[in-house]
Structures are given as C-alpha cells and as structure tokens.
Design a protein around this motif. Structure first.
Motif, PDB file in Angstrom:
ATOM      1  N   HIS A  17      23.246  24.053  56.451  1.00 45.01           N
ATOM      2  CA  HIS A  17      22.756  22.834  55.896  1.00 45.01           C
ATOM      3  C   HIS A  17      21.483  22.218  56.233  1.00 45.01           C
ATOM      4  CE1 HIS A  17      26.508  22.568  53.778  1.00 45.01           C
ATOM      5  NE2 HIS A  17      27.125  21.684  54.549  1.00 45.01           N
ATOM      6  N   THR A  35      18.183  19.867  55.147  1.00 44.30           N
ATOM      7  CA  THR A  35      18.430  18.624  55.025  1.00 44.30           C
ATOM      8  C   THR A  35      17.367  18.095  56.467  1.00 44.30           C
ATOM      9  OG1 THR A  35      20.254  18.845  56.581  1.00 44.30           O
ATOM     10  CG2 THR A  35      20.643  18.505  54.349  1.00 44.30           C
ATOM     11  N   SER A  81      26.194  27.282  52.277  1.00 49.35           N
ATOM     12  CA  SER A  81      25.931  26.693  53.627  1.00 49.35           C
ATOM     13  C   SER A  81      27.167  25.802  54.129  1.00 49.35           C
ATOM     14  CB  SER A  81      24.497  25.897  53.476  1.00 49.35           C
ATOM     15  OG  SER A  81      24.643  24.981  52.595  1.00 49.35           O
ATOM     16  N   SER A  86      27.382  23.234  58.128  1.00 49.48           N
ATOM     17  CA  SER A  86      26.860  22.569  59.189  1.00 49.48           C
ATOM     18  C   SER A  86      26.657  23.396  60.348  1.00 49.48           C
ATOM     19  CB  SER A  86      27.411  21.136  59.501  1.00 49.48           C
ATOM     20  OG  SER A  86      28.437  21.312  60.051  1.00 49.48           O
ATOM     21  N   TRP A  97      26.315  25.943  46.420  1.00 43.81           N
ATOM     22  CA  TRP A  97      25.382  25.043  45.588  1.00 43.81           C
ATOM     23  C   TRP A  97      24.231  25.672  45.308  1.00 43.81           C
ATOM     24  CZ3 TRP A  97      20.996  24.124  48.223  1.00 43.81           C
ATOM     25  CH2 TRP A  97      21.026  24.420  49.540  1.00 43.81           C
ATOM     26  N   TYR A 123      21.387  20.543  44.588  1.00 51.32           N
ATOM     27  CA  TYR A 123      21.075  19.816  45.711  1.00 51.32           C
ATOM     28  C   TYR A 123      19.986  18.815  45.444  1.00 51.32           C
ATOM     29  CZ  TYR A 123      17.999  19.321  50.142  1.00 51.32           C
ATOM     30  OH  TYR A 123      17.735  19.030  51.242  1.00 51.32           O
ATOM     31  N   LEU A 154      27.792  19.542  51.550  1.00 52.74           N
ATOM     32  CA  LEU A 154      26.509  19.341  51.450  1.00 52.74           C
ATOM     33  C   LEU A 154      26.223  17.910  51.345  1.00 52.74           C
ATOM     34  CD1 LEU A 154      23.480  20.349  51.445  1.00 52.74           C
ATOM     35  CD2 LEU A 154      23.702  20.546  49.014  1.00 52.74           C
ATOM     36  N   SER A 155      26.806  17.232  50.679  1.00 54.51           N
ATOM     37  CA  SER A 155      26.735  15.785  50.252  1.00 54.51           C
ATOM     38  C   SER A 155      26.594  14.879  51.650  1.00 54.51           C
ATOM     39  CB  SER A 155      27.562  15.109  49.153  1.00 54.51           C
ATOM     40  OG  SER A 155      28.904  15.279  49.908  1.00 54.51           O
TER      41      SER A 155
END
Length: 284
Positions: free
Chosen positions: A141, A145, A168, A170, A200, A205, A274-275
């Motif tokens: 991620h 990010t 993806s 973390s 995703w 995204y 992802l959020s």
C-alpha cells in the motif's frame, strides 16, 4: 541461535524486528545494518546490532551461526547488482549452516524487469542447499500512500496501469508473515505467494482518496512512455523510471493480482484494507 534480519533499518526490516519482539526475547534477535547510528532505536530495544554491507562480502564473515534463522530482505540498489549482493548473504548463510533462510521475493506472476533479480536470487538460494522460504511479496500500500502530496495537489492519480488491479497489503502485513515463518515450524523449502485479500483498481483508489479528503481526485491513465517521462521529469533516474513504468505495464496485464490467500493464512488475520492505509497516511 538467533533470528537475524538483514536490511533492518529499512521500512520492512524495522517492522519485522518490532513484530519479532512480540514473539521472542530481544537477545535472540540480530538486526543487520549498514549504519549503526541509524539503528539506535533498534539497539534501545535490546536487540543485537551487527554492521554489514551487501557490497562488502567480508563483513558477513562470522556473522551467522549454525542454527540461525535468517530473513534476507532484498536490496534496493538496482544499479549495484542485486543478485551478487544477495549471493553474498546466501553464501555466508550456507557456510555457517543456518537452519532457515527466508527471502523477500516478488510474485511468480510478475514478469516485469523488476522481478528478474528476484528470480535469479531464488535460483541461487534454492540451489545452495540452505533450507529456504520464498516470501513472494506483492505490492505494498505504502508504494502509493506515501506519495500522496502530488496526487492531492493536482487532484489526479496518474499511472500507466490501465484498468489493472493490484492485490496490495501493508508493510506490517508482510512483516507479520515473515515473523510467522521465522518463529514457526514446518516452513522449510516452502514458497508463499503473498498479496492483499482485496484487489483494487486505480480508479477505485482515486475514488477512495476523494471520499476521505472531500476533494475530487480522478484517475488519469497514461501510456508507459508518458509515465516514464513524468517520472524522469520529476527527477527519478532513467533506469529506475523504466522499472516503475514496467511494473505499471504488468499491473495493466493483471500480474500483481495475487489471490492465493497465503498472506492472511500466515498472519492469521485479514490483510489491511487500502482504505485503512489511506486514512493512516492522511493523518500523517
């Protein structure tokens, strides 16, 4: 016996060391670093610090001991011969008679140039006779990010990935998987294809960024050539820009979708959405 983590001051390595300390005493953990000063926080946790450099084979002499379990975190110096660097560590591990060497590789499905060094390193490792684990890590991620400033400034996610999707997770997820292997049993000569539970797209995204920031963020797909130009224009060295653009081309072909479920099985929990990673990044 020690659990030894190379590249321990890198983003992934630090996560691994901290996760290890939740499972084993600090005096059983060795953090291998190039710069002792950068490891002051790890030393304060009580782990042993060993100074060694992938580019200096002699620095690995005597670093490992029989029975050690080793995590070889792949190097990020694309211009210095990563396979040769990794071979230095594998040779030292073989000579010492370590019990296990886990290597952070790339998904089997990834055919981009980025994967070439990983496939070659895997061949060295599997041919060495050292009990191994191939941790074929998918995308992080944080690759996205941690680069939010220009995205939010321009209101656009610009990639050359078409409608491709990414599984993806973390860094903490991948670190937890490595710790499960290093502290568990029955992983010798295993290969794990690791990725997030939910794939995703970049349009999704961008929509998530819009939702969490209250600003309009759109996905702007561009050609591989245009993306390479954008990267070099932003100061990314040409060879590295080619690597990143090549990964996007692979994403467009579906090569970073990993649907094995190996990551959540190893960690015993769902992967980080992802959020959640976006929310953490926006909080700074």
């Amino acid at each position: 016996m020690s659990i030894v983590v190379t590249g321990a001051t890198g983003h992934l390595g630090r996560h691994v060391v901290r996760h290890l300390l939740e499972k084993v005493p600090a005096d059983q953990v060795t953090a291998v670093v190039r710069d002792r000063d950068r490891a002051a926080d790890l030393a304060a946790l009580g782990v042993r610090i060993a100074v060694a450099d992938y580019n200096a084979p002699e620095t690995f002499d005597g670093l490992f001991a029989a029975g050690d379990r080793v995590l070889l975190v792949s190097g990020n110096e694309f211009d210095k011969g990563r396979v040769r660097q990794h071979t230095v560590v594998i040779d030292a591990a073989q000579k010492a008679g370590v019990a296990l060497l886990a290597y952070t590789s790339a998904p089997e499905s990834l055919k981009a140039a980025l994967a070439d060094d990983h496939r070659a390193t895997e061949a060295v490792l599997t041919g060495s006779g050292v009990p191994y684990v191939l941790l074929r890590n998918g995308w992080y991620h944080e690759n996205y990010t941690e680069q939010l400033a220009p995205v939010l400034e321009h209101g656009a996610v610009v990639q050359a990935a078409g409608d491709g999707r990414v599984s993806s997770a973390s860094r903490a997820d991948y670190a937890a998987a490595a710790v499960a292997v290093l502290t568990g049993e029955g992983h010798e000569n295993a290969t794990y294809e690791l990725g997030g539970d939910e794939a995703w797209s970049f349009a999704e995204y961008a929509a998530e960024l819009s939702r969490q920031t209250g600003r309009e963020v759109v996905y702007t797909p561009v050609s591989v050539e245009a993306y390479t130009g954008i990267l070099t224009g932003a100061g990314v060295p040409g060879p590295l820009a080619d690597v990143f653009a090549g990964v996007d081309a692979s994403i467009a072909k579906g090569e970073l979708v990993v649907s094995t479920g190996d990551l959540s099985r190893l960690t015993g929990r769902p992967t980080t959405p992802l959020s959640e990673a976006v929310a953490a990044a926006l909080k700074g």
